[in-house]
Enzyme design. Structure first.
Site, mmCIF file in Angstrom:
data_model
loop_
_atom_site.group_PDB
_atom_site.id
_atom_site.type_symbol
_atom_site.label_atom_id
_atom_site.label_comp_id
_atom_site.label_asym_id
_atom_site.label_seq_id
_atom_site.Cartn_x
_atom_site.Cartn_y
_atom_site.Cartn_z
ATOM 1 N N VAL A 76 27.581 45.713 -61.162
ATOM 2 C CA VAL A 76 27.810 46.418 -59.897
ATOM 3 C C VAL A 76 27.848 47.912 -60.194
ATOM 4 O O VAL A 76 27.904 48.306 -61.361
ATOM 5 C CB VAL A 76 29.133 45.940 -59.237
ATOM 6 C CG1 VAL A 76 29.078 44.454 -58.941
ATOM 7 C CG2 VAL A 76 30.340 46.265 -60.108
ATOM 8 N N ALA A 78 28.813 51.561 -61.176
ATOM 9 C CA ALA A 78 29.910 52.047 -62.017
ATOM 10 C C ALA A 78 30.978 52.710 -61.146
ATOM 11 O O ALA A 78 30.669 53.228 -60.074
ATOM 12 C CB ALA A 78 29.364 53.045 -63.033
ATOM 13 N N ASN A 104 26.463 51.036 -65.818
ATOM 14 C CA ASN A 104 26.444 52.323 -66.524
ATOM 15 C C ASN A 104 27.802 53.002 -66.434
ATOM 16 O O ASN A 104 27.920 54.118 -65.934
ATOM 17 C CB ASN A 104 25.395 53.247 -65.902
ATOM 18 C CG ASN A 104 24.096 53.197 -66.669
ATOM 19 O OD1 ASN A 104 24.071 52.810 -67.835
ATOM 20 N ND2 ASN A 104 23.022 53.594 -66.003
ATOM 21 N N SER A 128 19.928 48.961 -71.512
ATOM 22 C CA SER A 128 18.846 49.915 -71.244
ATOM 23 C C SER A 128 17.521 49.188 -71.093
ATOM 24 O O SER A 128 17.311 48.129 -71.666
ATOM 25 C CB SER A 128 18.731 50.919 -72.387
ATOM 26 O OG SER A 128 17.606 51.747 -72.158
ATOM 27 N N GLY A 129 16.644 49.802 -70.317
ATOM 28 C CA GLY A 129 15.297 49.249 -70.152
ATOM 29 C C GLY A 129 14.927 49.035 -68.700
ATOM 30 O O GLY A 129 13.836 48.554 -68.406
ATOM 31 N N LYS A 183 25.269 54.296 -75.056
ATOM 32 C CA LYS A 183 24.296 54.245 -73.950
ATOM 33 C C LYS A 183 24.166 55.623 -73.299
ATOM 34 O O LYS A 183 23.068 56.050 -72.929
ATOM 35 C CB LYS A 183 24.730 53.197 -72.910
ATOM 36 C CG LYS A 183 23.906 53.210 -71.619
ATOM 37 C CD LYS A 183 22.534 52.592 -71.807
ATOM 38 C CE LYS A 183 21.529 52.936 -70.721
ATOM 39 N NZ LYS A 183 21.840 52.622 -69.356
ATOM 40 N N TYR A 191 16.633 62.022 -71.410
ATOM 41 C CA TYR A 191 16.387 63.258 -70.648
ATOM 42 C C TYR A 191 15.623 64.259 -71.525
ATOM 43 O O TYR A 191 14.689 64.915 -71.077
ATOM 44 C CB TYR A 191 17.709 63.917 -70.253
ATOM 45 C CG TYR A 191 18.368 63.445 -68.975
ATOM 46 C CD1 TYR A 191 18.565 62.100 -68.708
ATOM 47 C CD2 TYR A 191 18.858 64.377 -68.052
ATOM 48 C CE1 TYR A 191 19.213 61.684 -67.550
ATOM 49 C CE2 TYR A 191 19.506 63.969 -66.892
ATOM 50 C CZ TYR A 191 19.686 62.624 -66.657
ATOM 51 O OH TYR A 191 20.334 62.232 -65.511
ATOM 52 N N LYS A 261 20.695 60.538 -62.139
ATOM 53 C CA LYS A 261 21.898 59.811 -61.721
ATOM 54 C C LYS A 261 23.136 60.340 -62.415
ATOM 55 O O LYS A 261 24.234 59.850 -62.208
ATOM 56 C CB LYS A 261 21.732 58.320 -62.020
ATOM 57 C CG LYS A 261 20.726 57.635 -61.098
ATOM 58 C CD LYS A 261 20.744 56.139 -61.337
ATOM 59 C CE LYS A 261 19.705 55.443 -60.490
ATOM 60 N NZ LYS A 261 19.446 54.081 -60.998
HETATM 61 P P1 NDP Z 1 21.784 47.787 -57.142
HETATM 62 O O1 NDP Z 1 22.153 48.801 -56.108
HETATM 63 O O2 NDP Z 1 20.401 47.261 -57.139
HETATM 64 O O3 NDP Z 1 22.771 46.531 -56.993
HETATM 65 C C1 NDP Z 1 24.152 46.720 -56.899
HETATM 66 C C2 NDP Z 1 24.827 45.352 -56.862
HETATM 67 O O4 NDP Z 1 26.214 45.545 -56.858
HETATM 68 C C3 NDP Z 1 24.489 44.543 -55.631
HETATM 69 O O5 NDP Z 1 24.467 43.196 -55.973
HETATM 70 C C4 NDP Z 1 25.662 44.844 -54.700
HETATM 71 O O6 NDP Z 1 25.935 43.801 -53.786
HETATM 72 C C5 NDP Z 1 26.777 44.948 -55.688
HETATM 73 N N1 NDP Z 1 27.858 45.803 -55.235
HETATM 74 C C6 NDP Z 1 27.778 47.067 -54.790
HETATM 75 N N2 NDP Z 1 29.005 47.535 -54.497
HETATM 76 C C7 NDP Z 1 29.865 46.534 -54.746
HETATM 77 C C8 NDP Z 1 31.260 46.407 -54.617
HETATM 78 N N3 NDP Z 1 32.021 47.434 -54.203
HETATM 79 N N4 NDP Z 1 31.818 45.233 -54.948
HETATM 80 C C9 NDP Z 1 31.071 44.212 -55.379
HETATM 81 N N5 NDP Z 1 29.735 44.262 -55.506
HETATM 82 C C10 NDP Z 1 29.139 45.419 -55.202
HETATM 83 O O7 NDP Z 1 22.182 48.430 -58.530
HETATM 84 P P2 NDP Z 1 21.521 48.206 -59.973
HETATM 85 O O8 NDP Z 1 21.289 46.757 -60.184
HETATM 86 O O9 NDP Z 1 20.370 49.141 -60.158
HETATM 87 O O10 NDP Z 1 22.680 48.750 -60.924
HETATM 88 C C11 NDP Z 1 23.815 47.975 -61.280
HETATM 89 C C12 NDP Z 1 24.503 48.658 -62.451
HETATM 90 O O11 NDP Z 1 23.569 48.701 -63.550
HETATM 91 C C13 NDP Z 1 24.897 50.108 -62.195
HETATM 92 O O12 NDP Z 1 26.071 50.414 -62.909
HETATM 93 C C14 NDP Z 1 23.734 50.895 -62.770
HETATM 94 O O13 NDP Z 1 24.087 52.217 -63.106
HETATM 95 C C15 NDP Z 1 23.415 50.054 -63.994
HETATM 96 N N6 NDP Z 1 22.078 50.208 -64.536
HETATM 97 C C16 NDP Z 1 20.993 50.326 -63.724
HETATM 98 C C17 NDP Z 1 19.726 50.487 -64.292
HETATM 99 C C18 NDP Z 1 18.516 50.583 -63.423
HETATM 100 O O14 NDP Z 1 17.440 50.895 -63.962
HETATM 101 N N7 NDP Z 1 18.600 50.303 -62.124
HETATM 102 C C19 NDP Z 1 19.530 50.538 -65.744
HETATM 103 C C20 NDP Z 1 20.723 50.323 -66.503
HETATM 104 C C21 NDP Z 1 21.952 50.189 -65.911
HETATM 105 P P3 NDP Z 1 25.343 43.766 -52.303
HETATM 106 O O15 NDP Z 1 24.098 42.937 -52.362
HETATM 107 O O16 NDP Z 1 26.410 43.124 -51.506
HETATM 108 O O17 NDP Z 1 25.079 45.179 -51.871
#
Ligand code: NDP
Length: 465
Positions: A76, A78, A104, A128-129, A183, A191, A261
């Protein structure tokens, strides 16, 4: 079906990809998402893998659907969402259950959560990736205890990217927030790598008047040599692309304002806290911020006249400047991690970090093999002092000097390459200039100074008695 021991919360971009990867590697998995319809759509779209996926409609259902000891991965955003999830899980989990924050997170938060008296086990891992990596093989930088790592290693090794020799790119970096810290440094280096590539692209475009289709094969050629890396490879592809909805190269149509970000900024801030110089990464963060100021930049150009002029260096110089810049940037990044290991009491395994970065992550590159080898010989030695990289630098520094000096004379902003060179020149100067600063500090503040001859040092003659 036996109850899964692995669970995942947050089926967004990364969580969904990671859950499919885990299921594909043969591990049954229970999943929960805040928005229930997403959970069921995920199972419905999982194809052959659906048989290993247990969708659940509440956190209590998720916990009940799993066999203890449970391991639940959080994917979810960070920050507060992670704390909210930990609080919600607290009354549901047993002391041997493990919650893994794979988002993250800022490593300070992971340190705080690791030290908190949670009623279950907790670890933070950096992944990562991007989506593609999460689905087919990310690089995984784990924090937490050795026991928790040993417990999760079979899953993380199975889903991680593998190097050509089959080594999984997943390892424990150190205790508590160490995984998220590594990470963050990875992202800072990302960057910097991107900025240095953008800088040499800029001098090809504006200094050598090369159109994008001519720049693409240059990057492609560099990707066959010392600079072989994912970022150089995709830069060739980006430069080669034609505009699908207009005419000409797509690159010429993309707005020159970079998004972010904030993880690069975290690295720069942390470097300042640690007094660890990382000028290439700091320059890359600065350049992204400057890139966002398009209106001001346009006014600057209108006021100060035409942009960059013809520059005098060869493509070979540019390739070697990039090689030197990359070595200097990584030397700074690893030195920063050495400083952090001291500060936070982590036993960071530097060669293991270089090995984990070799596949699956955005900064994967051929040079990381050589870095892992050099760091294995002496993990605490600055990479610029390792004989292998000293040889590289001796060969490539004249090119970096030509590119940076010609860039300065002709108006090309090259902050990352220049920052790397300035740091190198300070680091190879035995008698620096801070004696002047110490004299100044004593003059206005009576801060004192040490003498080279070791004699007791009274204040300078400027001191008032
Ligand atoms: P998304 O926005 O695609 O998905 C977020 C997920 O978290 C959704 O399932 C959402 O549920 C859920 N969510 C959001 N807020 C809450 C909350 N308050 N309580 C419970 N669930 C919640 O994000 P990403 O998958 O891209 O990123 C997830 C994590 O991974 C982040 O920390 C991000 O920084 C990290 N990350 C992302 C990368 C990327 O390339 N995207 C790479 C590496 C790390 P709902 O469907 O209900 O909205």
């Amino acid at each position: 079906m036996t109850k899964p021991q692995t669970g995942l919360i947050g089926l967004g971009t990364m969580g969904a990809a990671l859950a499919l990867n885990i299921a594909e590697k043969g591990f049954p998995i229970a999943v929960w998402n805040r928005t229930t319809s997403v959970t069921h759509a995920f199972k419905a779209d999982a194809g052959d893998l659906a048989v290993r996926i247990t969708p659940t409609d509440s956190l209590a259902d998720l916990v009940a659907a799993m066999a203890p000891p449970r391991a639940i991965i959080l994917m979810v955003p960070a920050g507060p969402a992670v704390d909210d999830m930990l609080a919600a899980l607290a009354p549901l989990l047993d002391k041997d259950d493990l919650v893994i924050d794979a988002g993250n997170a800022n490593f300070h938060d992971t340190n705080r959560r690791s030290a908190a008296s949670l009623p279950f086990r907790f670890m933070g891992i950096g992944v990562s990736g991007g989506e593609e990596g999460a689905r087919h093989g990310p690089a995984i930088m784990a924090g937490g205890t050795a026991a928790d790592w040993a417990r999760m290693a079979p899953v993380f090794h199975a889903i991680a990217a593998r190097t050509e020799d089959g080594t999984p790119c997943a390892d424990q970096m150190g205790e508590s927030g160490a995984g998220h810290f590594v990470k963050a440094v990875h992202n800072g280096i990302e960057y910097a790598d991107m900025q240095m590539i953008a800088e040499v692209y800029g001098v090809m475009r504006d200094g050598l008047a090369m159109p994008a289709p001519q720049i693409a094969p240059v990057f492609a050629k560099w990707n066959q040599g010392t600079l072989k890396s994912y970022l150089v490879e995709i830069s060739a592809a980006v430069a080669a692309a034609t505009d699908p909805i207009g005419k000409g190269p797509l690159l010429d149509m993309i707005v020159d304002a970079a998004g972010q970000k904030g993880t690069g900024r975290w690295t720069a801030i942390e470097a300042q806290n640690l007094a660890a110089p990382i000028p290439v990464i700091e320059a890359a963060v600065m350049a992204r911020n400057v890139s966002a100021r398009r209106d001001e930049r346009a006014k600057g150009q209108a006021l100060y006249g035409p942009g960059p002029q013809t520059a005098s260096f060869t493509l070979e110089d540019l390739e070697h400047a990039l090689i030197a810049g990359k070595i200097l940037c990584y030397a700074q990044g690893f030195a920063m991690m050495t400083a952090a290991a001291r500060e936070f009491g982590w036993a960071l395994d530097m060669p293991a970090i270089a090995r984990v970065w070799r596949a699956g992550c955005i900064i994967r590159s051929a040079m990381l093999n050589d870095m892992a080898t050099a760091l294995a010989t002496d993990p605490a030695r600055n990479l610029m002092l390792a004989p292998f990289f000293a040889d590289h630098l001796r060969r490539s520094l004249p090119s970096l000097r030509r590119v940076v000096s010609s860039g300065a004379l002709n108006g090309h902003g090259l902050p990352a390459l220049s920052g790397g060179l300035a740091w190198f020149d300070l680091m190879r100067t035995a008698r620096g200039t801070a004696n002047m600063i110490q004299g100044q500090r004593d003059f206005f503040g009576l801060h004192g100074f040490k003498r080279l001859d070791g004699l007791d040092a009274p204040h300078g003659p400027w001191a008032r008695t």
